[in-house]
Design a protein around this motif. Structure first.
Motif, mmCIF file in Angstrom:
data_model
loop_
_atom_site.group_PDB
_atom_site.id
_atom_site.type_symbol
_atom_site.label_atom_id
_atom_site.label_comp_id
_atom_site.label_asym_id
_atom_site.label_seq_id
_atom_site.Cartn_x
_atom_site.Cartn_y
_atom_site.Cartn_z
ATOM 1 N N ASN A 43 0.811 -1.218 0.000
ATOM 2 C CA ASN A 43 0.000 0.000 0.000
ATOM 3 C C ASN A 43 0.843 1.266 0.000
ATOM 4 O OD1 ASN A 43 -2.670 -1.076 -0.025
ATOM 5 N ND2 ASN A 43 -2.430 -1.690 2.106
ATOM 6 N N GLU A 138 -1.784 9.752 1.517
ATOM 7 C CA GLU A 138 -2.712 10.076 2.604
ATOM 8 C C GLU A 138 -2.301 11.422 3.208
ATOM 9 O OE1 GLU A 138 -4.907 7.806 6.296
ATOM 10 O OE2 GLU A 138 -2.762 7.474 6.043
ATOM 11 N N LYS A 140 -4.052 13.377 5.231
ATOM 12 C CA LYS A 140 -4.387 13.347 6.658
ATOM 13 C C LYS A 140 -5.249 12.129 6.904
ATOM 14 C CE LYS A 140 -8.227 16.655 6.166
ATOM 15 N NZ LYS A 140 -8.773 17.947 6.660
ATOM 16 N N SER A 141 -5.507 11.819 8.146
ATOM 17 C CA SER A 141 -6.211 10.591 8.485
ATOM 18 C C SER A 141 -7.546 10.491 7.742
ATOM 19 C CB SER A 141 -6.451 10.540 9.996
ATOM 20 O OG SER A 141 -7.120 9.355 10.348
ATOM 21 N N GLY A 142 -7.677 9.442 6.950
ATOM 22 C CA GLY A 142 -8.918 9.209 6.234
ATOM 23 C C GLY A 142 -9.062 9.967 4.928
ATOM 24 N N VAL A 143 -8.067 10.788 4.573
ATOM 25 C CA VAL A 143 -8.143 11.571 3.331
ATOM 26 C C VAL A 143 -6.970 11.196 2.431
ATOM 27 C CG1 VAL A 143 -8.180 13.870 2.295
ATOM 28 C CG2 VAL A 143 -9.260 13.485 4.524
ATOM 29 N N ASN A 144 -7.265 10.578 1.284
ATOM 30 C CA ASN A 144 -6.247 10.159 0.325
ATOM 31 C C ASN A 144 -6.399 10.951 -0.964
ATOM 32 O OD1 ASN A 144 -4.900 7.537 1.521
ATOM 33 N ND2 ASN A 144 -7.088 7.398 1.962
ATOM 34 N N VAL A 173 1.541 16.978 3.762
ATOM 35 C CA VAL A 173 1.531 15.662 4.402
ATOM 36 C C VAL A 173 2.440 15.717 5.625
ATOM 37 C CG1 VAL A 173 1.806 13.186 4.056
ATOM 38 C CG2 VAL A 173 1.391 14.673 2.079
#
Length: 241
Positions: A43, A138, A140-144, A173
């Protein structure tokens, strides 16, 4: 070319790695002993070739390969199973559509010839589609975010924040070192120019000396500049010219 070896036997893993390194020191080889770690590497990095032990201690290499096939960019990637158990191969071919297999103990000629074939194919493909390559970051957390490689102008790292300047804006990032983002992007046109900066040489408009140790890089249709350290100047100038 990025290669991932998934093999729980350390001696066999190192042996295979050594064979591949003899082909080209520039091949990036990642290693894992189990499924979960291998999926994490898969990943983070764009893997071109997977060498997977069909029987792992903690899980099945087939199960790992099935998970890999669910990731869109790996739908048709090269997967080669490593095995001493030929009876498992029918299932592997049917469920995973793997490219081939290598029997243990490894035959150097088989490994070298197969890897050379992959390398040649990938180089030809990359030359045709470099402009279409992208990486998923990514931010931030949950945003790709999907970032196209050829649209990256320059990258800077400041106070543990990585700023990726692109033609479509700047993406921030946290905790992403320059060395790691360069490995993820893996593009010959994006070159380090300073301890905290890397630039896409295709966007450079002008390089101007500031003093004996520092220059300034100006970009086409972009207002911000990037520094060029003297240690990196020769490499940048060679590609800029």
């Amino acid at each position: 070319m990025n290669v991932l070896i998934v093999e729980d036997d350390m001696l066999q893993r190192k042996s295979l790695k050594k064979m591949i390194q003899q082909i080209d020191k520039g091949i990036n080889i990642y290693e894992s002993a189990d499924k979960d770690e291998a999926l994490e590497i898969t990943n983070i990095y764009s893997i071109d070739v997977f060498y997977v032990d069909i029987c792992l201690n903690s899980s099945s290499g087939v199960d790992f390969a099935i998970e890999v096939r669910k990731i869109p960019k790996y739908e048709f990637s090269f997967i080669i199973f490593l095995t001493t158990h030929v009876e498992y191969l029918t299932k592997a071919f049917k469920e995973v559509h793997c490219y081939d297999y290598i029997l243990k103990p490894y035959d150097m000629e088989d490994v070298v010839n197969m890897t050379k074939h992959f390398k040649s194919h990938i180089e030809k493909t990359n030359n045709k589609s470099e402009a279409k390559r992208y990486v998923i970051i990514e931010v931030k957390s949950g945003v790709n975010v999907k970032i196209y490689v050829d649209e990256t102008i320059f990258i800077e790292v400041y106070l543990r924040k990585c700023m990726i300047h692109t033609v479509n804006g700047v993406f921030k990032v946290n905790n992403l070192p320059l060395s790691k983002i360069l490995k993820i992007i893996n593009c010959k046109n994006i070159v380090q120019c300073h301890k905290s900066f890397a630039v896409n040489v295709n966007y450079i408009k002008k390089i101007e000396n500031v003093d004996s140790k520092l220059s300034e890089i100006y970009f086409e249709n972009y207002d911000e500049n990037a520094p060029l350290g003297y240690k990196f100047k020769n490499a940048i100038m060679e590609q800029f010219q």
